[in-house]
Design an enzyme around this catalytic site. Structure first.
Site, PDB file in Angstrom:
ATOM      1  N   GLY A   1       0.774  -1.122  -0.194  1.00  0.00           N
ATOM      2  CA  GLY A   1       0.048   0.094   0.037  1.00  0.00           C
ATOM      3  C   GLY A   1       0.972   1.245   0.157  1.00  0.00           C
ATOM      4  O   GLY A   1       0.437   2.376   0.580  1.00  0.00           O
TER       5      GLY A   1
ATOM      6  N   PRO B   1      -4.565   3.423  14.026  1.00  0.00           N
ATOM      7  CA  PRO B   1      -4.856   4.618  13.781  1.00  0.00           C
ATOM      8  C   PRO B   1      -6.458   5.102  13.740  1.00  0.00           C
ATOM      9  O   PRO B   1      -7.208   4.254  13.409  1.00  0.00           O
ATOM     10  CB  PRO B   1      -4.458   4.989  12.492  1.00  0.00           C
ATOM     11  CG  PRO B   1      -3.788   3.678  11.852  1.00  0.00           C
ATOM     12  CD  PRO B   1      -4.242   2.635  12.510  1.00  0.00           C
TER      13      PRO B   1
ATOM     14  N   SER C   1       1.502   3.296  -2.185  1.00  0.00           N
ATOM     15  CA  SER C   1       1.232   4.606  -2.875  1.00  0.00           C
ATOM     16  C   SER C   1      -0.078   5.079  -2.301  1.00  0.00           C
ATOM     17  O   SER C   1      -0.451   5.960  -2.985  1.00  0.00           O
ATOM     18  CB  SER C   1       0.871   4.210  -4.414  1.00  0.00           C
ATOM     19  OG  SER C   1      -0.129   3.337  -4.460  1.00  0.00           O
ATOM     20  N   GLY C   2      -0.609   4.675  -1.287  1.00  0.00           N
ATOM     21  CA  GLY C   2      -1.496   5.156  -0.436  1.00  0.00           C
ATOM     22  C   GLY C   2      -1.350   6.425   0.548  1.00  0.00           C
ATOM     23  O   GLY C   2      -0.037   6.848   0.512  1.00  0.00           O
TER      24      GLY C   2
ATOM     25  N   TYR D   1     -15.389  -5.385   6.348  1.00  0.00           N
ATOM     26  CA  TYR D   1     -13.869  -4.840   6.393  1.00  0.00           C
ATOM     27  C   TYR D   1     -13.424  -4.717   7.846  1.00  0.00           C
ATOM     28  O   TYR D   1     -12.396  -5.382   8.089  1.00  0.00           O
ATOM     29  CB  TYR D   1     -14.054  -3.266   5.992  1.00  0.00           C
ATOM     30  CG  TYR D   1     -12.893  -2.639   5.949  1.00  0.00           C
ATOM     31  CD1 TYR D   1     -11.889  -3.033   5.142  1.00  0.00           C
ATOM     32  CD2 TYR D   1     -12.360  -1.884   6.911  1.00  0.00           C
ATOM     33  CE1 TYR D   1     -10.594  -1.851   5.386  1.00  0.00           C
ATOM     34  CE2 TYR D   1     -11.205  -1.067   7.287  1.00  0.00           C
ATOM     35  CZ  TYR D   1     -10.503  -1.368   6.095  1.00  0.00           C
ATOM     36  OH  TYR D   1      -9.195  -0.578   6.265  1.00  0.00           O
TER      37      TYR D   1
ATOM     38  N   LYS E   1     -10.205  -7.119   9.090  1.00  0.00           N
ATOM     39  CA  LYS E   1      -9.081  -6.253   9.956  1.00  0.00           C
ATOM     40  C   LYS E   1      -8.818  -6.939  11.278  1.00  0.00           C
ATOM     41  O   LYS E   1      -7.691  -6.940  11.538  1.00  0.00           O
ATOM     42  CB  LYS E   1      -9.339  -4.827  10.133  1.00  0.00           C
ATOM     43  CG  LYS E   1      -9.198  -4.193   8.836  1.00  0.00           C
ATOM     44  CD  LYS E   1      -7.792  -3.899   8.235  1.00  0.00           C
ATOM     45  CE  LYS E   1      -7.497  -3.183   7.396  1.00  0.00           C
ATOM     46  NZ  LYS E   1      -6.134  -2.774   7.002  1.00  0.00           N
TER      47      LYS E   1
ATOM     48  N   VAL F   1      -7.536   8.856   9.935  1.00  0.00           N
ATOM     49  CA  VAL F   1      -6.078   9.529   9.166  1.00  0.00           C
ATOM     50  C   VAL F   1      -6.782  10.257   7.966  1.00  0.00           C
ATOM     51  O   VAL F   1      -7.409   9.880   7.319  1.00  0.00           O
ATOM     52  CB  VAL F   1      -5.291   8.356   8.712  1.00  0.00           C
ATOM     53  CG1 VAL F   1      -4.010   8.950   8.223  1.00  0.00           C
ATOM     54  CG2 VAL F   1      -5.048   7.339   9.944  1.00  0.00           C
TER      55      VAL F   1
END
Length: 324
Positions: free
Chosen positions: A16, A173, A18-19, A146, A150, A176
């Protein structure tokens, strides 16, 4: 005695990459002096490998041979997309996470830091919630697919430690935001979608319509702050149990207050309309950052108003990236 995660030079593979968080870590490492001598950092994007596919996952690990992994990659969307496609988010994220963790195990990666989300917390709970309460009840129904996927990272981390002694852990987190976020109005995170909405409304001379009442409260945290903290977790944090990375509960604000900060940052003078026919989602999910503060009592988070202004400026200055 040196821990396994600190022995020798690190070759860090960031999924990830490029996120939102991947770019934040890259900025800290490459532009803010966060890279230590002997370290190598590789930032993967979906163009490098589809991590839903175990063969492609294995190939990219064999190509780079990481000693450490920061696992940020996920299939993620906005509230309403999650509500429509819970099965899609469940299945794809279970595959991604299992492929990354099992491949890391098979290839001798000494430490993996995965990224969870505050949406994994139980819907019905007492506040503030801490790291010990993740599995104490079902998550909010709006994004249960989701959220359960997770949560399983935490379960797998414990199992890899129990069976193999691996130092795999996770960070949690809260909300964000920052440069390189998904600013898509339909599927983006709440702050970034609102930045785009407000920018367009100012340009077109129209009101801004906010989904829901504006009453839900969130702990927003700037992406570069989280990037710095994830690097610290990779190098220094030895627990298998996850750690919440967030501002304190006293810094939680309403969506309405966040909208006001965005309007000020973009100099929007028009009307704001709160569409109460649309779902608010979870009204609050206040997280306790006491564990983080025990480790890093002096860490300073970027003030929210300042962070929103910097994100709005980045959005305006980078139209080709932010509004694709």
């Amino acid at each position: 005695m040196a821990s396994e995660s600190k022995a020798g030079p690190m070759r860090v593979l960031v999924t990830g990459g490029s996120g939102l968080l991947g770019k934040a870590i890259e900025h800290v490492v490459q532009q803010q002096g966060g890279k230590l001598e002997g370290e190598e950092w590789i930032f993967l994007s979906s163009k490098d490998a589809d991590l839903v596919d175990v063969g492609q996952t294995r190939a990219v690990f064999e190509k780079y041979r990481p000693t450490h992994v920061v696992h940020l990659a996920a299939k993620v969307g906005g509230l309403y997309q999650h509500m429509r496609e819970n099965l899609h988010f469940l299945r794809d994220n279970i595959k991604i996470n299992d492929n990354v963790l099992q491949t890391a195990h098979e290839m001798g990666v000494s430490k993996v830091v995965s990224c969870l989300s505050s949406c994994i917390f139980p819907d019905k709970t007492t506040y503030p919630i801490d790291e010990t309460m993740i599995h104490n009840g079902p998550p909010h129904d709006s994004n249960f697919g989701y959220s359960h996927a997770k949560r399983m990272i935490d379960v797998q981390n414990r199992a890899y430690f129990q069976q193999y002694g691996h130092r795999y852990t996770a960070v949690i987190p809260t909300n964000v935001f920052g440069p390189f976020d998904n600013f898509n109005i339909e599927n983006g995170h709440v702050l970034s979608a609102l930045i785009n909405k407000t920018y367009k409304a100012k340009k077109e001379g129209t009101p801004v319509t906010v989904c829901g009442s504006g009453a839900p409260r969130r702990q927003f945290v700037y992406s570069l702050d989280v990037g710095r903290l994830i690097i610290w977790v990779l190098r220094e944090y030895e627990e298998i149990d996850p750690i919440i990375l967030s501002v304190g509960g006293e810094d939680e604000i309403s969506i309405k207050e966040a909208v006001d900060f965005i309007a000020e940052a973009l100099d929007f003078k028009g009307n704001m309309h709160f569409d109460t026919t649309l779902s608010d989602g979870q009204m609050k999910k206040t997280a306790n950052n006491a564990k983080l503060r025990r480790y890093l009592p002096d860490f300073t988070f970027t003030p929210l108003k300042e962070a929103i202004k910097m994100t709005c400026d980045w959005f305006v200055d980078n139209p080709d990236i932010a509004r694709t």
